[in-house]
Design an enzyme around this catalytic site. Sequence first.
Site, PDB file in Angstrom:
ATOM      1  N   THR A  69       0.828  -1.209   0.000  1.00 41.31           N
ATOM      2  CA  THR A  69       0.000   0.000   0.000  1.00 41.31           C
ATOM      3  C   THR A  69       0.855   1.248   0.000  1.00 41.31           C
ATOM      4  OG1 THR A  69      -1.694  -1.185   1.256  1.00 41.31           O
ATOM      5  CG2 THR A  69      -1.845   1.209   1.207  1.00 41.31           C
ATOM      6  N   TYR A 132     -13.250  -3.394  -1.829  1.00 47.70           N
ATOM      7  CA  TYR A 132     -14.396  -3.036  -2.659  1.00 47.70           C
ATOM      8  C   TYR A 132     -15.406  -4.171  -2.828  1.00 47.70           C
ATOM      9  CZ  TYR A 132     -17.262  -0.735  -6.154  1.00 47.70           C
ATOM     10  OH  TYR A 132     -18.331  -0.178  -6.815  1.00 47.70           O
ATOM     11  N   TYR A 158      -2.931 -10.029   5.007  1.00 45.79           N
ATOM     12  CA  TYR A 158      -2.880  -8.624   5.400  1.00 45.79           C
ATOM     13  C   TYR A 158      -4.305  -8.146   5.674  1.00 45.79           C
ATOM     14  CZ  TYR A 158      -1.927  -3.556   4.778  1.00 45.79           C
ATOM     15  OH  TYR A 158      -1.837  -2.195   4.929  1.00 45.79           O
ATOM     16  N   ARG A 163      -9.068   0.229   5.213  1.00 44.31           N
ATOM     17  CA  ARG A 163      -8.959   0.433   3.769  1.00 44.31           C
ATOM     18  C   ARG A 163      -9.834  -0.525   2.966  1.00 44.31           C
ATOM     19  NH1 ARG A 163      -4.871   3.395   1.121  1.00 44.31           N
ATOM     20  NH2 ARG A 163      -3.453   4.467   2.552  1.00 44.31           N
ATOM     21  N   LYS A 186      -0.171  -9.849   8.658  1.00 39.53           N
ATOM     22  CA  LYS A 186       0.011  -8.460   9.060  1.00 39.53           C
ATOM     23  C   LYS A 186      -1.348  -7.984   9.555  1.00 39.53           C
ATOM     24  CE  LYS A 186       0.930  -3.812   7.248  1.00 39.53           C
ATOM     25  NZ  LYS A 186       1.248  -3.002   6.042  1.00 39.53           N
ATOM     26  N   ILE A 227       5.311  -4.382  10.257  1.00 37.13           N
ATOM     27  CA  ILE A 227       5.508  -3.848   8.913  1.00 37.13           C
ATOM     28  C   ILE A 227       5.187  -2.369   9.018  1.00 37.13           C
ATOM     29  CG2 ILE A 227       4.758  -3.916   6.504  1.00 37.13           C
ATOM     30  CD1 ILE A 227       4.262  -6.873   6.799  1.00 37.13           C
TER      31      ILE A 227
END
Length: 317
Positions: A69, A132, A158, A163, A186, A227
């Site tokens: 990202t 989405y 992740y 997001r 993550k 991370i």
Amino acid sequence: WKRQAVVICRDHQYYTGLNNTHRNDMFKGSLVALVTPMQIDGRIDYDRFRDLVEWHVQSGTDAIVAVGTTGESATLSDEEFEEVVTTCVDVAAGRCPVIAGTGSNNTQHAIALSKIALRAGAQAGLSVVPYYNKPTQAGLIAHFSTIADATELPLILYNVPARTVTDMQPETVARLMEHPNIIGIKEATGDVGRLLALKSLGVEGCLLSGDDVTACEFMRQGGDGVISVTANVVPDKMARLCALAAESKWEEAEQLNEELLPLHRALFVSSNPMPVKWALAQMGKIDSGIRLPLVPLNDTEAEPLRVALQQLGLIDA
């Protein structure tokens, strides 16, 4: 599910059949979510990128996450993806592992990116919860299992619901971590309780924070590292923080974390990676290029970040 995996270790030799314990040992400590430097017109600046990778190796960063990202994966072509990962692997030259951001909300595209990353020499892929689409938990299991079945590249999950909207639940993670080619997660909710929930379900593997503000406490609770966006700006300090945590030197670790907290927070005054790219440009590490729909941070937004950088002596007051 495949019972063997091919990974590229620090000496760039191939090994088959490594179990998860050996592979997990590669991904601990301070892992930087590296920016992709760009010129003003949006072209990737590979010279600056090589300099950043070398800086991280010299600063003690434990692993590099390229084209995640923070690396603007959403706006890079597959050709650029491959070149960035290949460049990162070449410069790192076995001195630290490279993880490629191979996630997509299109399962077949995620598989394709994983195969590209393996070909480019990455040691693992970081695969984000599909954004989405809003899949169910069953959809997440099917998505990640399909990717892990289709490639020999070890996969790190992740979870970042801020997001992606969809929040991958601990029970889903536990189910997925039974797959021999899924080696870690993550966890970027910022909820340290998630780590405890995973451990209570018997999850073993590479357990990484994706939230700098809570990363120190995450490691205190038994996490393996972070991370980090902050590591882009102060790689030596984040490497030191993670080393102190690994040694259970919590008083020193928390003292250093307190010093870094203003920077942790200021790097999210606007959408990542707008703030971190602004910071690195102010430090002379990169140009100010960023790709639409993101735009450079404006002066008002940047003021808390400017103060944090000045407090750490990274830019002039």
